[in-house]
Design a protein around this motif. Sequence first.
Motif, mmCIF file in Angstrom:
data_model
loop_
_atom_site.group_PDB
_atom_site.id
_atom_site.type_symbol
_atom_site.label_atom_id
_atom_site.label_comp_id
_atom_site.label_asym_id
_atom_site.label_seq_id
_atom_site.Cartn_x
_atom_site.Cartn_y
_atom_site.Cartn_z
ATOM 1 N N VAL A 91 0.946 -1.440 -0.279
ATOM 2 C CA VAL A 91 -0.227 0.096 -0.137
ATOM 3 C C VAL A 91 0.815 0.931 0.348
ATOM 4 C CG1 VAL A 91 -0.212 0.014 2.061
ATOM 5 C CG2 VAL A 91 -1.997 1.050 1.227
ATOM 6 N N TYR A 92 0.259 2.231 -0.436
ATOM 7 C CA TYR A 92 1.387 3.274 -1.128
ATOM 8 C C TYR A 92 0.570 4.759 -0.340
ATOM 9 C CZ TYR A 92 3.745 0.232 -4.412
ATOM 10 O OH TYR A 92 3.970 -0.804 -5.034
ATOM 11 N N LEU A 93 1.586 5.636 0.188
ATOM 12 C CA LEU A 93 0.641 7.031 0.452
ATOM 13 C C LEU A 93 1.615 8.344 -0.544
ATOM 14 C CD1 LEU A 93 -1.492 8.018 2.220
ATOM 15 C CD2 LEU A 93 0.022 8.690 3.806
ATOM 16 N N GLN A 94 0.977 8.774 -1.841
ATOM 17 C CA GLN A 94 1.364 9.914 -2.432
ATOM 18 C C GLN A 94 1.409 11.027 -1.679
ATOM 19 O OE1 GLN A 94 4.139 9.702 -5.403
ATOM 20 N NE2 GLN A 94 3.589 11.931 -4.453
ATOM 21 N N MET A 95 2.053 11.939 -1.017
ATOM 22 C CA MET A 95 2.228 12.934 -0.811
ATOM 23 C C MET A 95 2.665 14.703 -1.349
ATOM 24 S SD MET A 95 3.021 12.057 3.643
ATOM 25 C CE MET A 95 4.978 11.304 3.085
ATOM 26 N N ASN A 96 1.788 15.080 -1.348
ATOM 27 C CA ASN A 96 2.149 16.009 -2.063
ATOM 28 C C ASN A 96 1.393 18.104 -1.332
ATOM 29 O OD1 ASN A 96 2.505 14.639 -4.049
ATOM 30 N ND2 ASN A 96 0.417 14.727 -5.185
ATOM 31 N N SER A 97 2.391 18.716 -1.716
ATOM 32 C CA SER A 97 2.262 19.898 -1.242
ATOM 33 C C SER A 97 2.677 20.262 0.025
ATOM 34 C CB SER A 97 0.710 19.986 -1.833
ATOM 35 O OG SER A 97 1.002 20.654 -3.264
ATOM 36 N N LEU A 98 3.410 19.642 1.049
ATOM 37 C CA LEU A 98 3.076 18.545 2.084
ATOM 38 C C LEU A 98 3.827 19.929 3.039
ATOM 39 C CD1 LEU A 98 5.894 15.796 1.687
ATOM 40 C CD2 LEU A 98 3.895 15.811 3.333
ATOM 41 N N LYS A 99 3.434 19.870 3.957
ATOM 42 C CA LYS A 99 3.575 21.689 5.282
ATOM 43 C C LYS A 99 4.466 21.024 6.253
ATOM 44 C CE LYS A 99 -1.135 22.344 3.486
ATOM 45 N NZ LYS A 99 -2.834 23.092 4.404
ATOM 46 N N PRO A 100 4.558 21.862 6.964
ATOM 47 C CA PRO A 100 5.332 21.222 8.135
ATOM 48 C C PRO A 100 4.192 20.948 9.257
ATOM 49 C CG PRO A 100 5.939 23.969 7.532
ATOM 50 C CD PRO A 100 4.646 23.012 6.877
#
Length: 125
Positions: A79-88
């Motif tokens: 299973v994957y988790l694509q994380m874009n536009s990451l924030k602090p």
Amino acid sequence: QVQLVESGGGLVQAGGSLRLSCAASGRRFSTYIMGWFRQAPGKEREFVAAISWSGGSTYYTDSVKGRFTISRDNAKNTVYLQMNSLKPEDTAVYYCAASIGGLRVTSRKDEYNYWGQGTQVTVSS
């Protein structure tokens, strides 16, 4: 017994992207509901996203909608988790979890039977 191993965490600047992976043992991965949770220092573990056994149904916490995408490859038991536009504020240890026998995607921690060891995601400002 199901073993889950996460990978893909790291340090990234705000606005960047990361892709987390979670490899699962077991022959019945395609029947598990899978979820991602995260825990920041001093905070409780919180739900991030979940996906049905077929991948046809997904569920996200409001703070990541439109930025994160959960997916799965049953042929690879992953299973994957694509994380874009990451924030602090996304900085946390990310855990994948498996719900055995569940009928629908869920955000409830107590409905997940197995957990990985976690992978650290740090987003710098």
